[in-house]
Design a protein around this motif. Sequence first.
Motif, PDB file in Angstrom:
ATOM      1  N   THR A  45      -1.526   4.916   9.767  1.00 59.01           N
ATOM      2  CA  THR A  45      -0.917   6.434   9.781  1.00 59.01           C
ATOM      3  C   THR A  45       0.210   6.116   8.855  1.00 59.01           C
ATOM      4  O   THR A  45       0.429   6.917   7.701  1.00 59.01           O
ATOM      5  CB  THR A  45       0.308   6.304  10.774  1.00 59.01           C
ATOM      6  N   ILE A  46       0.364   4.750   8.112  1.00 61.96           N
ATOM      7  CA  ILE A  46       1.689   5.049   6.872  1.00 61.96           C
ATOM      8  C   ILE A  46       0.675   3.522   6.187  1.00 61.96           C
ATOM      9  O   ILE A  46       0.535   2.330   6.298  1.00 61.96           O
ATOM     10  CB  ILE A  46       2.819   4.880   7.367  1.00 61.96           C
ATOM     11  N   VAL A  47       0.534   4.356   4.415  1.00 61.45           N
ATOM     12  CA  VAL A  47       0.477   2.448   3.585  1.00 61.45           C
ATOM     13  C   VAL A  47       1.240   2.705   2.882  1.00 61.45           C
ATOM     14  O   VAL A  47       1.334   3.704   2.248  1.00 61.45           O
ATOM     15  CB  VAL A  47      -1.008   2.851   2.979  1.00 61.45           C
ATOM     16  N   ASN A  48       1.803   1.707   2.505  1.00 65.88           N
ATOM     17  CA  ASN A  48       3.291   2.311   1.589  1.00 65.88           C
ATOM     18  C   ASN A  48       3.677   0.548   0.917  1.00 65.88           C
ATOM     19  O   ASN A  48       3.803  -0.468   1.082  1.00 65.88           O
ATOM     20  CB  ASN A  48       4.841   1.908   2.645  1.00 65.88           C
ATOM     21  N   PRO A  49       3.453   0.739  -0.570  1.00 62.49           N
ATOM     22  CA  PRO A  49       2.934   2.367  -1.299  1.00 62.49           C
ATOM     23  C   PRO A  49       1.510   2.091  -1.203  1.00 62.49           C
ATOM     24  O   PRO A  49       0.829   1.417  -0.750  1.00 62.49           O
ATOM     25  CB  PRO A  49       3.768   1.760  -2.696  1.00 62.49           C
ATOM     26  N   ASP A  50       1.520   3.495  -0.875  1.00 64.33           N
ATOM     27  CA  ASP A  50      -0.660   4.031  -1.546  1.00 64.33           C
ATOM     28  C   ASP A  50      -1.155   3.867  -2.575  1.00 64.33           C
ATOM     29  O   ASP A  50      -1.958   4.178  -2.390  1.00 64.33           O
ATOM     30  CB  ASP A  50      -0.797   5.391  -0.690  1.00 64.33           C
ATOM     31  N   THR A  51      -0.246   3.663  -3.776  1.00 68.34           N
ATOM     32  CA  THR A  51      -0.783   3.195  -4.212  1.00 68.34           C
ATOM     33  C   THR A  51      -0.705   1.721  -5.365  1.00 68.34           C
ATOM     34  O   THR A  51       0.600   1.439  -5.294  1.00 68.34           O
ATOM     35  CB  THR A  51      -0.217   4.504  -6.133  1.00 68.34           C
ATOM     36  N   VAL A  52      -1.463   0.945  -6.089  1.00 69.29           N
ATOM     37  CA  VAL A  52      -1.351  -0.403  -6.335  1.00 69.29           C
ATOM     38  C   VAL A  52      -1.951  -0.668  -7.793  1.00 69.29           C
ATOM     39  O   VAL A  52      -3.132   0.677  -8.212  1.00 69.29           O
ATOM     40  CB  VAL A  52      -2.133  -1.312  -5.900  1.00 69.29           C
ATOM     41  N   ASN A  53      -1.171  -0.970  -8.221  1.00 66.92           N
ATOM     42  CA  ASN A  53      -1.627  -1.271 -10.118  1.00 66.92           C
ATOM     43  C   ASN A  53      -3.069  -2.788 -10.100  1.00 66.92           C
ATOM     44  O   ASN A  53      -2.269  -3.467  -9.340  1.00 66.92           O
ATOM     45  CB  ASN A  53      -0.143  -1.414 -10.807  1.00 66.92           C
ATOM     46  N   ARG A  54      -3.157  -2.654 -10.771  1.00 67.29           N
ATOM     47  CA  ARG A  54      -4.146  -3.525 -11.037  1.00 67.29           C
ATOM     48  C   ARG A  54      -3.712  -4.145 -12.302  1.00 67.29           C
ATOM     49  O   ARG A  54      -3.156  -4.120 -12.877  1.00 67.29           O
ATOM     50  CB  ARG A  54      -5.494  -3.114 -12.297  1.00 67.29           C
ATOM     51  N   GLY A  55      -3.868  -6.115 -11.783  1.00 66.98           N
ATOM     52  CA  GLY A  55      -3.370  -7.034 -12.542  1.00 66.98           C
ATOM     53  C   GLY A  55      -1.593  -7.309 -12.424  1.00 66.98           C
ATOM     54  O   GLY A  55      -1.486  -8.422 -12.697  1.00 66.98           O
TER      55      GLY A  55
END
Length: 135
Positions: A45-55
Amino acid sequence: TDLTMTADFTLPINSGGYYNFNISDDIDGAIVKELGFYINGPEITIVNPDTVNRGVPIPVTISGSGTAFTQGSGVINVELRQNVTVIPAASYITVNDFTINCTFNVDIYKPTGFYDVVVEDGGGIKTKEIGRAHV
């Protein structure tokens, strides 16, 4: 009344999906409603944060509903998937039946875009949320 029936069911964990509804009596015999009953299965239901940075290692909390992350042999795999690209969590800790804390370290050469978040337990149950995380 003759038009209503009440029943209680005990359902196993991770029993989501469509089921046939079967009823039988002495007058009507067997009556089947194909795919007549839907049970909400486990879902992320939740992925927090939902943005990940490469590297960069990023701690992520995954929350679920109807999940049983600590049951049986517990969680054995947490990953992001986009077509044939799989990014396994660098580490994860099961907090309770509904929460996992993990860290993703996405290689700088992995494709950007939306990824499915997949959690798998030892019983082969995969809980997946389509397009939930962005790299």
